[in-house]
Design a protein around this motif. Structure first.
Motif, PDB file in Angstrom:
ATOM      1  N   ARG A 259       2.183   1.746  -3.475  1.00  0.00           N
ATOM      2  CA  ARG A 259       1.095   2.193  -4.359  1.00  0.00           C
ATOM      3  C   ARG A 259       0.820   3.684  -4.181  1.00  0.00           C
ATOM      4  O   ARG A 259       0.705   4.432  -5.161  1.00  0.00           O
ATOM      5  N   LEU A 260       0.735   4.119  -2.937  1.00  0.00           N
ATOM      6  CA  LEU A 260       0.445   5.526  -2.674  1.00  0.00           C
ATOM      7  C   LEU A 260       1.599   6.429  -3.111  1.00  0.00           C
ATOM      8  O   LEU A 260       1.365   7.526  -3.649  1.00  0.00           O
TER       9      LEU A 260
ATOM     10  N   THR B 101      -1.433   5.559   5.306  1.00  0.00           N
ATOM     11  CA  THR B 101      -2.361   6.563   4.786  1.00  0.00           C
ATOM     12  C   THR B 101      -1.676   7.395   3.704  1.00  0.00           C
ATOM     13  O   THR B 101      -0.443   7.341   3.549  1.00  0.00           O
ATOM     14  N   PRO B 102      -2.445   8.179   2.955  1.00  0.00           N
ATOM     15  CA  PRO B 102      -1.804   9.112   2.009  1.00  0.00           C
ATOM     16  C   PRO B 102      -0.802  10.030   2.696  1.00  0.00           C
ATOM     17  O   PRO B 102       0.225  10.391   2.094  1.00  0.00           O
ATOM     18  N   GLU B 103      -1.061  10.393   3.946  1.00  0.00           N
ATOM     19  CA  GLU B 103      -0.117  11.240   4.683  1.00  0.00           C
ATOM     20  C   GLU B 103       1.209  10.514   4.912  1.00  0.00           C
ATOM     21  O   GLU B 103       2.280  11.135   4.897  1.00  0.00           O
ATOM     22  N   THR B 104       1.135   9.196   5.133  1.00  0.00           N
ATOM     23  CA  THR B 104       2.364   8.413   5.284  1.00  0.00           C
ATOM     24  C   THR B 104       3.217   8.517   4.024  1.00  0.00           C
ATOM     25  O   THR B 104       4.425   8.762   4.091  1.00  0.00           O
ATOM     26  N   ALA B 105       2.584   8.325   2.879  1.00  0.00           N
ATOM     27  CA  ALA B 105       3.309   8.399   1.610  1.00  0.00           C
ATOM     28  C   ALA B 105       3.867   9.802   1.378  1.00  0.00           C
ATOM     29  O   ALA B 105       5.006   9.956   0.921  1.00  0.00           O
ATOM     30  N   ARG B 106       3.084  10.841   1.714  1.00  0.00           N
ATOM     31  CA  ARG B 106       3.575  12.202   1.532  1.00  0.00           C
ATOM     32  C   ARG B 106       4.799  12.463   2.409  1.00  0.00           C
ATOM     33  O   ARG B 106       5.766  13.097   1.978  1.00  0.00           O
TER      34      ARG B 106
ATOM     35  N   ASP C 178       1.362   6.685  -6.862  1.00  0.00           N
ATOM     36  CA  ASP C 178       0.245   7.550  -7.265  1.00  0.00           C
ATOM     37  C   ASP C 178       0.587   9.012  -7.069  1.00  0.00           C
ATOM     38  O   ASP C 178       0.206   9.874  -7.891  1.00  0.00           O
ATOM     39  N   GLN C 179       1.265   9.333  -5.967  1.00  0.00           N
ATOM     40  CA  GLN C 179       1.567  10.729  -5.664  1.00  0.00           C
ATOM     41  C   GLN C 179       2.778  11.253  -6.435  1.00  0.00           C
ATOM     42  O   GLN C 179       2.960  12.468  -6.546  1.00  0.00           O
TER      43      GLN C 179
ATOM     44  N   GLU D  38       0.828  -1.210   0.000  1.00  0.00           N
ATOM     45  CA  GLU D  38       0.000   0.000   0.000  1.00  0.00           C
ATOM     46  C   GLU D  38       0.859   1.255   0.000  1.00  0.00           C
ATOM     47  O   GLU D  38       0.555   2.235  -0.687  1.00  0.00           O
TER      48      GLU D  38
END
Length: 415
Positions: A245-246, A368-373, A249-250, A242
């Protein structure tokens, strides 16, 4: 002193075997001799005695284990069969100690997690009979694993895992285990954390290891997210899927590749197949290379085989998102190789590792998306990466190095 290590297996790259190798190195520097007894001995575990009946995969041990954890009803016959199976193991312990004229033994997880029940019983009785000075090094207790809670052998678990002979000193690998052991059994233990040889510089790329990315079809500009663990459920490798993937995507401008170096572990089930489906469903680039990771470099069918140390230098980010770890060998390796880290805040991380000062991108069970950011922001700032990894290396040197734990071992061994 002449000190014997006793375990079910002292071979390969599992956490217990690695810690035995490290402790033996410290003992050698202190002037002690090390000897080994297990169901399987690797090349480094010499001199020693290899006895298949000590292995957790020995057929009789497997049958007794499966019956012991198949339900809640106690069985007098099961107790008798365990006692019979323990007798030849105890005899072998006597032979081991007498043959090598041992002054002390260090049991490695054999008195903690009941994978080999007769061995735990044999050790309990042998230590009680001989009063040989014993360090019981415990990496996992049975109550930390759901599959051991319902069982038919409560008395054995209560007296042998671990045992509490007058000549025994218990070592655990984190403070949470120390507190839980005292709460459950009123037994005191010394914390000896997992360690790494931080004093020795990490290996760098050479003419052999520089081919890793090429051989895995990972371009120099791709970002390699490394999962350096076995493939078992508690490692939560789907969280790494995950995360990749994130991140992809970002940041679609470059390719992100997940590399998993481990093999499907001792807790075999359908997790590996399920994980492969998650990779496909999420459209993630992934390489499962456990069949190409070996203890020593070699070639097979025209392919280069690599050590884990060959792969680490190529990583841009380490994923360590387990729900449970006794301590975390791969985390220490990450500090050693000066790599940034994304970690799930598992219990020993919160109780021992983070308080020591380790810095990482953290999650609490969910990517979460925040993790990826946060991970992308870190990787896009080389100065921040450099600050983090140098800081973490110094934390490892101070708290989790051979030098850091040598005084603990000296004290437990009587000076």
């Amino acid at each position: 002193m002449r000190i014997g290590f006793v375990a079910t297996r002292i071979a390969g790259v599992d956490g217990v075997s690695l810690e035995i190798l490290k402790i033996a190195a410290i003992l050698r520097d202190l002037g002690h001799g090390s000897f080994y007894l297990a169901g399987e001995l690797g090349a480094f575990a010499q001199p020693g005695m290899e006895d298949p009946a000590f292995h957790f995969k020995y057929p009789e041990a497997v049958a007794l284990h499966d019956e012991a954890f198949s339900g809640p009803e106690e069985s007098r016959d099961l107790y008798r069969r365990i006692a019979r199976a323990a007798e030849p193991l105890k005899a072998r312990l006597y032979e081991f100690v007498e043959h090598y004229q041992l002054d002390a033994i260090i049991t490695q997880n054999a008195q903690a997690i009941p994978m080999q029940i007769p061995l735990g019983v044999a050790l309990r009785d042998f230590i009680d009979e001989t009063h040989i000075p014993t360090l019981a090094h415990c990496h996992d207790f049975y109550w930390e694993r759901d599959r051991f809670i319902v069982n038919r052998i409560p008395d054995i678990l209560q007296t042998a895992f671990p045992s509490e002979g007058t000549s025994t000193q218990i070592m655990v690998i984190n403070t949470a285990m120390q507190r839980e052991l005292y709460a459950r059994r009123k037994l005191k233990a010394t914390v000896l954390p997992n360690i790494f040889d931080f004093e020795t510089p990490a290996p760098v790329l050479d003419d052999y290891s520089r081919h890793v990315r090429e051989d895995l079809d990972i371009a120099p500009g791709d970002r390699l997210i490394l999962q350096p663990t076995r493939i078992i459920r508690r490692k939560n490798i789907e969280r790494a899927v995950e995360l990749v993937r994130l991140m992809q995507d970002q940041d679609p401008s470059r390719r992100y590749v997940l590399v998993v170096t481990g093999y499907a572990g001792d807790e075999t089930d359908t997790y590996y197949d399920w994980l492969l489906r998650q990779v496909r469903i999420n459209g993630v680039e992934a390489r499962f290379i456990g069949d190409r990771i070996v203890e020593q470099r070699a070639e097979r069918d025209g392919q280069r085989l690599y050590t884990l140390w060959d792969v680490y230098p190529h990583a841009d980010l380490i994923s360590y998102l387990s729900s449970y770890e006794g301590f975390g060998n791969a985390l220490l390796e990450t500090l050693y190789f000066r790599k940034p880290l994304v970690v799930n805040a598992y219990i020993p991380y919160r109780s021992d590792i983070k308080p020591a000062g380790v810095q990482a991108v953290e999650i609490r069970e969910e990517v979460t998306p925040e993790t990826a950011r946060a991970a992308l922001a870190l990787l896009d700032d080389p100065a921040a990466v450099q600050q983090m990894v140098e800081h973490n290396y110094q934390v490892g040197l101070e708290h989790f190095s051979y030098h850091a734990v040598t005084p603990i071992l000296k004290r437990l061994l009587g000076g």
